[in-house]
Design a protein around this motif. Structure first.
Motif, short mmCIF file in Angstrom:
data_model
loop_
_atom_site.label_atom_id
_atom_site.label_comp_id
_atom_site.label_asym_id
_atom_site.label_seq_id
_atom_site.Cartn_x
_atom_site.Cartn_y
_atom_site.Cartn_z
N HIS A 140 0.72 -0.99 -0.22
CA HIS A 140 -0.21 -0.08 0.16
C HIS A 140 0.65 1.30 0.25
CE1 HIS A 140 -3.04 -2.61 1.47
NE2 HIS A 140 -2.82 -3.83 2.01
N LYS B 224 -3.70 4.29 3.49
CA LYS B 224 -3.08 3.36 3.67
C LYS B 224 -2.42 1.88 4.51
CE LYS B 224 1.41 5.30 3.03
NZ LYS B 224 0.74 7.07 2.92
N CYS C 80 3.02 -1.33 4.01
CA CYS C 80 2.45 0.28 4.19
C CYS C 80 3.61 1.15 4.13
CB CYS C 80 1.89 0.72 5.16
SG CYS C 80 -0.33 -0.81 5.21
#
Ligand code: ATP
Length: 412
Positions: free
Chosen positions: A82, A90, A193
């Motif tokens: 992400h 995210k 992330c």
């Protein structure tokens, strides 16, 4: 000089090594970037003969770190990256997956982030333990854990795992813990992330694992406005401001300067505060009914934290990093600035500026620049490896072993 030479030569092995005081740091250089895809050193499993003549795995071969984690290698993990700017949702999306999983782990770079995630999951009635280097809070029946990345258990199995701020795998001091979690966590789904600058490096590292890798890109959810004027004077401080500085002494000096004006009370957050105090200070600032309406903090607030900050004010754009005074990097400036105007917070539009006008050009140019693409990830053998390593080479230190490896490689 010797260590410089060693670093250059070991980089031929796909490892770069710098010896500092008693520590050895290993950095993984992605093979294909450096040597082209025909370079095959990572494909060979070297072996050695013991005195009994039996062939065994050579624990001095550090070129296949993905093999150090057999439990993770048994799975074909779905790895979702992400990526996007700060405050783009995210982590929110990754945490939604974690919440709906049957078991899971969140690995973050900060104790406060792990604490925030444990709180969120427990509130959503997903029992979640909090495990950091400083504390262990276990919840009855928990199948989920929120941990600081160093505490990630790479022997357990999970349905879902999240590693936050994955770009930290390039960090000189802590990067190896992120690489360990990335390669070692045994989960059906692994959500990463972070900054888009980490995508290529992560993809290259995972090429050898057989995992399925997907990339999901995000856009910032609320605007961040770089101001054209500096703060100038403490009389211009207002509710929701966060002053960022880089030493404990300066934090308390700024707190005093602001409180002397008689209009505001300041919470403080910095890395070496005891965990309960840090949490209490952050909670006080976030609580609209508390009198503590201004925050003075170090870059400990820089990653992922959701605080009710309207404006970030950098007191300076340089810090002492343990070795020298240096300018903040582009990613550091963006990360810290990104704490202002969090989506869903009291302040939907964030602002960022500096105390002094002379720092504004660097602030503006940094916010407008992409983060440099990551090329190296930290790497360090597991303790089991080091233990067996020393059994194989009882008379040599790690430095000598690495030198021997380099020599053997040069002979090939
Ligand atoms: N779809 C959504 N619905 C409700 N809240 C959301 C949504 N997406 C994000 N948020 C909230 O917006 C804030 C920022 O989201 P998040 O922390 O996921 O951003 P991020 O991109 O991971 O930021 P950073 O890189 O700065 O850590 C959080 O408070 C989060 O709960």
């Amino acid at each position: 000089m010797a260590s410089l030479l060693l670093r250059r030569r070991l980089s031929l092995l796909g490892l770069s090594c710098s010896l500092q005081r008693d520590n050895v740091e290993l950095c993984w250089v992605p093979w294909e970037r450096k040597f082209g895809s025909s370079f095959k050193i990572c494909g060979c499993l070297r072996q050695f003969s013991s005195s009994s003549g039996a062939m065994k795995f050579d624990f001095t071969d550090l070129t296949r770190p993905h093999t150090w984690y057999p439990s993770a290698r048994k799975k074909k993990r779905l790895v979702v990256l992400h990526v996007g700017p700060t405050n783009s949702g995210k982590t929110h999306h990754a945490l939604k997956k974690l919440e709906s999983s049957s078991s899971g782990i969140y690995c973050g770079p900060l104790r406060l982030l792990a604490w925030e995630v444990a709180k969120r999951l427990n509130k959503a009635e997903v029992p979640c333990d909090l495990i950091t280097g400083q504390e262990r809070e276990e919840v009855d029946g928990a199948k989920h854990k929120a941990v600081t990345v160093e505490m990630a258990d790479v022997t357990a199995e999970y349905d879902c795992a999240v590693i936050d701020e994955i770009q930290m795998l390039g960090c000189r001091t802590r990067g190896f813990s992120f690489t360990r979690a990335l390669l070692g966590i045994s989960a059906n789904e692994l959500h990463l992330c972070g900054d888009p600058a980490a995508v290529r490096l992560v993809q290259e590292i995972l090429k050898v694992t057989g995992d399925n890798v997907e990339v999901q890109c995000y856009e910032r959810l609320s605007p961040l406005v770089p101001l054209k004027v500096p703060l100038g004077s403490f009389s211009n401080i207002r509710t929701g401001d966060c002053l960022v500085t880089f030493s404990r002494q300066k934090i308390y000096r700024l707190k005093k300067d602001i409180e002397n004006g008689g209009k505001h009370l300041c919470s403080v957050v910095y890395g070496s505060l005891p965990p309960e105090t840090r949490t209490r200070q952050a909670t006080m600032f976030n609580d609209a009914s508390s009198e503590f309406d201004v925050l003075v903090a170090s870059d400990a607030i820089g990653m992922g934290l959701n605080l009710n900050i309207s404006r970030i004010i950098f007191s300076k754009l340089e810090k002492f990093d343990g070795v020298e005074m240096r300018e903040l990097t582009v990613p550091e400036i963006k990360q810290i600035a990104g704490r202002a105007g969090r989506y869903g917070s009291k302040f939907p539009v964030g602002e960022v500026t500096c105390l002094d006008a002379e720092d504004l050009p660097l602030l503006h140019s940094s916010l407008n620049s992409p983060s440099p693409i990551l090329e190296r990830a930290g790497l360090f053998p597991t303790f089991d490896f080091l233990f067996m390593y020393s059994r194989i080479h009882p008379k040599s230190g790690l430095h000598q072993i690495l030198k021997l490896e380099e020599f053997k490689y040069m002979q090939k």
